[in-house]
Enzyme design. Structure first.
Site, PDB file in Angstrom:
ATOM      1  N   ARG A 139       0.829  -1.214   0.000  1.00  0.00           N
ATOM      2  CA  ARG A 139       0.000   0.000   0.000  1.00  0.00           C
ATOM      3  C   ARG A 139       0.860   1.259   0.000  1.00  0.00           C
ATOM      4  NH1 ARG A 139      -2.830  -4.135   1.842  1.00  0.00           N
ATOM      5  NH2 ARG A 139      -5.130  -4.076   1.863  1.00  0.00           N
ATOM      6  N   ASP A 175      -4.844 -14.910   6.640  1.00  0.00           N
ATOM      7  CA  ASP A 175      -3.537 -15.390   6.198  1.00  0.00           C
ATOM      8  C   ASP A 175      -2.899 -16.353   7.186  1.00  0.00           C
ATOM      9  OD1 ASP A 175      -3.496 -14.062   3.769  1.00  0.00           O
ATOM     10  OD2 ASP A 175      -2.628 -12.243   4.616  1.00  0.00           O
ATOM     11  N   GLN A 205      -8.669  -6.225   0.004  1.00  0.00           N
ATOM     12  CA  GLN A 205      -8.169  -5.912  -1.331  1.00  0.00           C
ATOM     13  C   GLN A 205      -9.239  -5.228  -2.173  1.00  0.00           C
ATOM     14  OE1 GLN A 205      -6.483  -9.441  -3.088  1.00  0.00           O
ATOM     15  NE2 GLN A 205      -4.848  -9.584  -1.568  1.00  0.00           N
ATOM     16  N   ARG A 220       2.740 -19.333   2.094  1.00  0.00           N
ATOM     17  CA  ARG A 220       2.246 -19.614   3.445  1.00  0.00           C
ATOM     18  C   ARG A 220       2.082 -21.118   3.689  1.00  0.00           C
ATOM     19  NH1 ARG A 220       1.956 -14.648   5.253  1.00  0.00           N
ATOM     20  NH2 ARG A 220       1.055 -13.004   3.944  1.00  0.00           N
TER      21      ARG A 220
END
Length: 692
Positions: free
Chosen positions: A19, A319, A165, A392
């Site tokens: 960002r 996440d 998002q 991940r």
């Protein structure tokens, strides 16, 4: 922190870094970002912004270097000369699409194979309603797509799922276009964009609303003030080491410094507390509008308890679900995760990836449309885990593999560089510290196998030697799928993967740096010895070292190396120098070696020899797609011509020509996808593997 403890830092927050790069490029004046993540995703976003005319300095330097972004105003970007390749960055492509919607330009956004499968309709739908022109170039709903921005209208958007998002893309479009926007979500999602925009002079109104959470930017300002900020450590990265601490029971001996603890990101903490691993936040403070603190794991190291996590908690820990599932595999009882359907459209289908890999290592798991049930076990867990090109997934199982009672290998450990460069080095440092404290083994209950320490496992692997190593030699023409297939087969079987091309590229790079490239025909054995080329193995994953230093993948793939490597690899001294190094890789249970003379020269006695080929036009199409280009008919024909010319040169050269070994199986991959290629090779290997 108690005496003898260890304090570590994790890289900067990926979400905040992404960002900051985009908003800094929209600002009016120079933004200075300290602590920015240098992972693959932010680097891809930075390259895309540079292609749009934005000056960014310091992003390709070390993490202690401040990133400077020379913002020239809200609508100052220019049309790029080529496609904007965001590689595997879902955050980058979606947020950038929102910012591009307000720019008076035309751009094409693309990504790698994984990102090109992820849905984009939730972004492009509202942007189209705001007035942006968006056209999908190959398949509806996915990358690549062309966006023509400028002249936007305001919008009131109601999202069916809480997505930071989607929300951020709309906010960026509204601010860039100077129009009011409103986003309603069923639950609050992470709010980094709102905090950053407020710090840049934007009025952001947010709060609870009927059946959800409302965020509004009623009147965007005509300019954004530059950013001056320190990016905190990424909580999602810290979560892996919090989980490791909970699994081994090291308590507050391990401290994670300066981690972002934004309340929209720390949904994992209450779940950990319910499992018996209460994380404490020390020295809580505010930096750049974000909450920051040092983290330690409480608890006495006793067994973890099963946990139930529902739909209301998922947005704050979306996440962290992979590491939560791994913790559940070692908890007492059956853990249930629901309301996590969003994970099916991440870098991989994370629910399917978790279920597949947990079963593969011996954990009972049931998969649902929106979640998992995981039955914890204290039995030894072993096997090879497929990362599915998802950072991940790789890190979650890497953490599990670094605990006593587990012998787990990751097929593609390099994928962690997307968000956590240096993950494996830091994990190795933590493991070494813990063993030095006398905690290399655990004491299981009666009748359970005593797991070995990390050092004992490493010694056992070394003693295995090369006897009984099954060698799979894969040769073939350019673009036939050698590298992809070899890596997948090696990962599936738990074999090493020898990438011979990386060795020749390393030699080429070394000769170029030594100013010998203009006279490569005069290269001597002494020149090659001076390069000190070596292979570094991390379990089954290969890296190349030169003069004692690991060579980055991007350096091996640099354009100057690519232009010279064919000539260098044709030199007799070079091939002779690398021959024994390649043969020495045949250690452990198996080796998959790919190149152009694996079955004819390097491993003439390989147990399995395979020659991959495909129609030149199909190989050309694959090459163009890899480069992110447009696979039009003319481009395909031109690339096919170049490939045929290269095949002819390689087949006719006197030294190690491209040729199919007489006993090699010919595999035509023209109409085969990567999975079909992998499965075909594995069937051949299974037919010759010794029985257990």
């Amino acid at each position: 922190m108690r005496s003898g403890g260890l304090s570590i830092r994790v890289p900067g927050d990926k979400s905040i870094t992404q960002r900051a790069l985009i908003l800094g490029a929209m600002a009016d004046g120079e933004s200075r970002i300290a602590g920015a993540l240098r992972g693959a995703d932010p680097l891809a976003t930075g390259r895309a912004l540079a292609a749009l005319g934005v000056e960014i300095d310091g992003l390709d330097a070390g993490e202690d270097q401040v990133v400077r972004i020379a913002g020239c105003g809200l609508r100052s970007w220019r049309s790029p000369s080529g496609t904007l390749d965001l590689e595997n960055s879902g955050t980058g492509v979606r947020l950038l699409a929102g910012a591009l919607a307000a720019q008076p330009l035309t751009a094409v956004l693309a990504g790698d194979e994984s990102l090109s499968r992820r849905p984009m309709g939730r972004i492009t739908g509202p942007l189209r309603r705001m007035g942006a022109s968006i056209r999908y170039l190959e398949r509806p709903g996915v990358l690549p797509f062309q966006i023509v921005g400028g002249g936007l209208n305001g919008i009131r958007h109601e999202g069916r799922v809480a997505s930071a998002q989607v929300k951020s893309a709309i906010l960026f479009a509204g601010v860039g276009g100077g129009v009011g926007v409103e986003v309603r979500e069923p639950r609050r999602s992470r709010d980094h964009s709102e905090r950053m925009l407020e710090g840049m002079g934007v009025e952001v109104v947010e709060g609870a609303a009927a059946e959800g959470w409302l965020v509004r930017v009623p009147e965007p300002p005509p300019r954004l003030s530059p950013l001056q900020m320190q990016v905190p450590g990424d909580f999602s990265s810290a979560a892996f080491f919090l989980a490791w601490a909970a699994l081994v029971g090291c308590g507050d001996l391990l401290q994670l410094e300066a981690v972002g603890v934004n309340p929209t990101r720390t949904g994992l903490l209450p779940a950990l507390a319910r499992m018996g691993a209460d994380v404490r936040v020390l020295g809580r403070r505010s930096e750049g509008g974000e909450a920051v603190g040092d983290l330690v794991v409480g608890g006495d190291g006793s067994a973890l308890h099963a946990v139930t996590v529902g739909e209301d908690e998922i947005p704050g820990m979306v996440d962290e679900v992979p590491i939560l599932a791994v913790l559940a595999a070692r908890a007492e009882g059956v853990s249930r995760i629901s309301g996590a359907g969003e994970l099916r459209v991440k870098e991989s289908d994370r629910l399917a990836a978790l279920a597949t890999n947990l079963r593969r290592i011996g954990v009972a798991v049931e998969e649902f449309d929106d979640g998992l049930e995981v039955e914890g076990t204290d039995a030894p867990l072993t096997g090879v885990v497929e990362s599915f090109h998802d950072h991940r997934i790789a890190m979650a199982f890497g953490i599990l593999g670094a605990t006593p009672g587990c012998n787990i290998r990751i097929d593609d450990p390099g994928t962690t560089d997307v968000s956590f460069p240096g993950f494996w080095d830091l994990l190795g440092r933590v493991r070494t510290w813990w063993e030095s404290m006398g905690h290399g083994t655990w004491r299981p209950g009666p009748g359970k196998r005593q797991p070995r320490s990390v050092a004992q496992d490493a010694r056992a692997s070394a003693v295995a030697g090369s006897a009984g190593c099954t060698v799979v030699a894969i040769d073939g023409s350019a673009g036939s799928g050698k590298s992809t297939t070899a890596a997948a087969v090696a990962g599936q079987l738990g074999y090493r993967h020898l990438d011979s091309g990386a060795l020749y590229r390393a030699v080429t790079l070394g000769l170029l740096d030594a100013d010998l490239a203009m006279a490569v025909e005069t290269v001597t054995p002494a020149d090659l010895e001076a390069l000190d080329i070596a292979i570094e193995w991390r379990d089954a994953a290969m890296a190349v070292r030169m003069r004692g230093v690991r060579v980055p993948e991007e350096a091996l793939r640099a354009a100057r190396v690519t232009s010279e490597v064919s000539a260098v690899s044709a030199l007799a001294p070079v091939r002779e120098h690398l021959l024994e190094l390649q043969r020495a890789a045949a250690d452990g249970p198996g080796l998959v070696a790919e190149g152009r003379d694996m079955g004819t020269v390097v491993f003439p006695d390989a147990a399995v020899k395979i020659y991959l080929d495909a129609h030149p036009r199909e190989r050309a199409r694959r090459r163009i797609r890899q480069r992110g280009g447009s696979a039009g008919a003319a481009e395909i024909e031109e690339e096919a011509r170049r490939l045929k010319d290269r095949d002819e040169r390689d087949s006719s050269r006197s030294l190690a020509p491209l040729a199919r070994a007489g006993d090699a199986v010919l595999l035509d991959t023209t109409h085969m996808d990567p999975r079909a290629q992998m499965e075909a090779v594995i069937r051949l290997v299974r037919s010759v593997e010794p029985s257990p």
